[in-house]
Design a protein around this motif. Structure first.
Motif, PDB file in Angstrom:
ATOM      1  N   ARG A 101      -0.307   4.893  -0.412  1.00 47.74           N
ATOM      2  CA  ARG A 101      -1.276   4.830   0.694  1.00 47.74           C
ATOM      3  C   ARG A 101      -0.543   4.394   1.961  1.00 47.74           C
ATOM      4  O   ARG A 101      -0.557   3.226   2.331  1.00 47.74           O
ATOM      5  CB  ARG A 101      -2.410   3.860   0.358  1.00 47.74           C
ATOM      6  CG  ARG A 101      -3.151   4.197  -0.914  1.00 47.74           C
ATOM      7  CD  ARG A 101      -4.463   3.436  -1.002  1.00 47.74           C
ATOM      8  NE  ARG A 101      -4.285   1.999  -0.950  1.00 47.74           N
ATOM      9  CZ  ARG A 101      -4.083   1.214  -2.015  1.00 47.74           C
ATOM     10  NH1 ARG A 101      -3.977   1.765  -3.214  1.00 47.74           N
ATOM     11  NH2 ARG A 101      -3.957  -0.081  -1.887  1.00 47.74           N
ATOM     12  N   LYS A 103       0.833  -1.210   0.000  1.00 42.81           N
ATOM     13  CA  LYS A 103       0.000   0.000   0.000  1.00 42.81           C
ATOM     14  C   LYS A 103       0.864   1.255   0.000  1.00 42.81           C
ATOM     15  O   LYS A 103       0.556   2.236  -0.684  1.00 42.81           O
ATOM     16  CB  LYS A 103      -0.932  -0.001   1.211  1.00 42.81           C
ATOM     17  CG  LYS A 103      -2.038  -1.041   1.132  1.00 42.81           C
ATOM     18  CD  LYS A 103      -2.867  -1.064   2.400  1.00 42.81           C
ATOM     19  CE  LYS A 103      -3.932  -2.149   2.341  1.00 42.81           C
ATOM     20  NZ  LYS A 103      -4.694  -2.243   3.609  1.00 42.81           N
ATOM     21  N   ILE A 163      -0.687   3.874   5.217  1.00 41.85           N
ATOM     22  CA  ILE A 163      -1.657   3.726   6.300  1.00 41.85           C
ATOM     23  C   ILE A 163      -0.990   3.219   7.576  1.00 41.85           C
ATOM     24  O   ILE A 163      -1.334   3.612   8.682  1.00 41.85           O
ATOM     25  CB  ILE A 163      -2.782   2.758   5.869  1.00 41.85           C
ATOM     26  CG1 ILE A 163      -3.452   3.294   4.589  1.00 41.85           C
ATOM     27  CG2 ILE A 163      -3.807   2.577   6.977  1.00 41.85           C
ATOM     28  CD1 ILE A 163      -4.439   2.340   3.981  1.00 41.85           C
TER      29      ILE A 163
END
Length: 267
Positions: free
Chosen positions: A226, A221, A228
């Motif tokens: 992304r 990710k 996260i």
């Protein structure tokens, strides 16, 4: 010593309400702030937000509402504004207790926007049967929206459409709204199931993934922009819990998806 007029905006969103637009945190905040800003007798008020995100209204064991009630007991709040009675609570007896006993005792004004309720207009009265009917109407309306949302979600579920913004590892959302295998990561999920099928332990699966230099879901990710999770110490070493969650997730074997989306057993 000057004490500012303090307005507490109480906002609640349960997990069931999270996909109903009118219940969203943002919409509630916007409506409550607009009302507070327009209050003539509170032009220079201090406005505080109390937000319970993901909490049911069936009881008052919620951190933000408890913080708000503590301030009421301290005499640190003059007015409470909610979108409707059910945002404050879904138990009519408990809500009634606070509205009729606690708030009047501490001189706290209570306003419910959608119900057109303002305790200041009652002049010492509690509202009686009219407030009870308003509460029931608000509660039934809230339940009706929730049921409609669940029905729509179930229909999409039957069609194989996935509703979450983030798909599980190995999947991506197609242009038609359905969840489909991600060509980059789907082979990794199949490998995990294949190794488990041979009787490999989680540690052995992790070792195989590491030797093949397969990034963890978090690293993957992050590579797509992304970020996260904190991946500073992963170094392509998968967690046992991640392997276990993948193997136990029925979405990989087609239980909750159409046959076209089955990942672990597709070729």
């Amino acid at each position: 010593m000057y004490k500012p007029y303090v307005i507490g905006l109480y906002i609640r969103l349960s997990s069931e309400d999270s996909k109903v637009g009118s219940f969203s945190i943002e919409n509630q905040k916007r409506a409550l702030h607009q009302y507070a800003d327009a209050m003539e007798d509170a032009a220079h008020a201090e406005v505080l937000e109390f937000v319970d995100n993901g909490y049911s209204g069936t009881n008052f064991e919620r951190p933000a509402v408890q913080e708000l009630l503590d301030k009421v007991r301290e005499g640190a709040v003059n007015c409470i504004i909610v979108k409707d009675f059910t945002r404050f609570g879904r138990n009519s007896i408990e809500v009634g207790y606070f509205m009729e006993r606690v708030f009047p005792l501490y001189g706290v004004r209570f306003i419910s926007l959608n119900d057109g309720f303002d305790s200041d207009t009652l002049h010492g009265d509690t509202g009686g049967i009219n407030v009870a009917f308003q509460y029931l109407i608000s509660e039934f309306y809230s339940r009706d929206l929730s049921i409609k949302y669940k029905t729509a979600k179930y229909v999409k579920f039957r069609r194989g459409e996935y509703q979450s913004v983030l798909c599980p590892y190995g999947y991506q959302k197609g242009t038609d709204g359905r969840m489909e295998p991600d060509e980059e990561t789907a082979p990794n999920v199949r490998l995990i199931f294949e190794l488990a099928g041979r009787g490999c332990t989680s540690s052995e699966i992790i070792q195989e993934l590491y030797e093949r230099k397969i990034p963890t879901p978090g690293e993957y990710k992050a590579s797509k922009g992304r970020k996260i999770h904190d991946i500073s110490r992963t170094h392509q070493i998968w967690q046992r819990s991640t392997i276990r969650n993948i193997l136990l997730d029925e979405r990989y074997i087609g239980t909750s998806l159409t046959a076209a989306s089955r990942l672990a057993i597709s070729v």
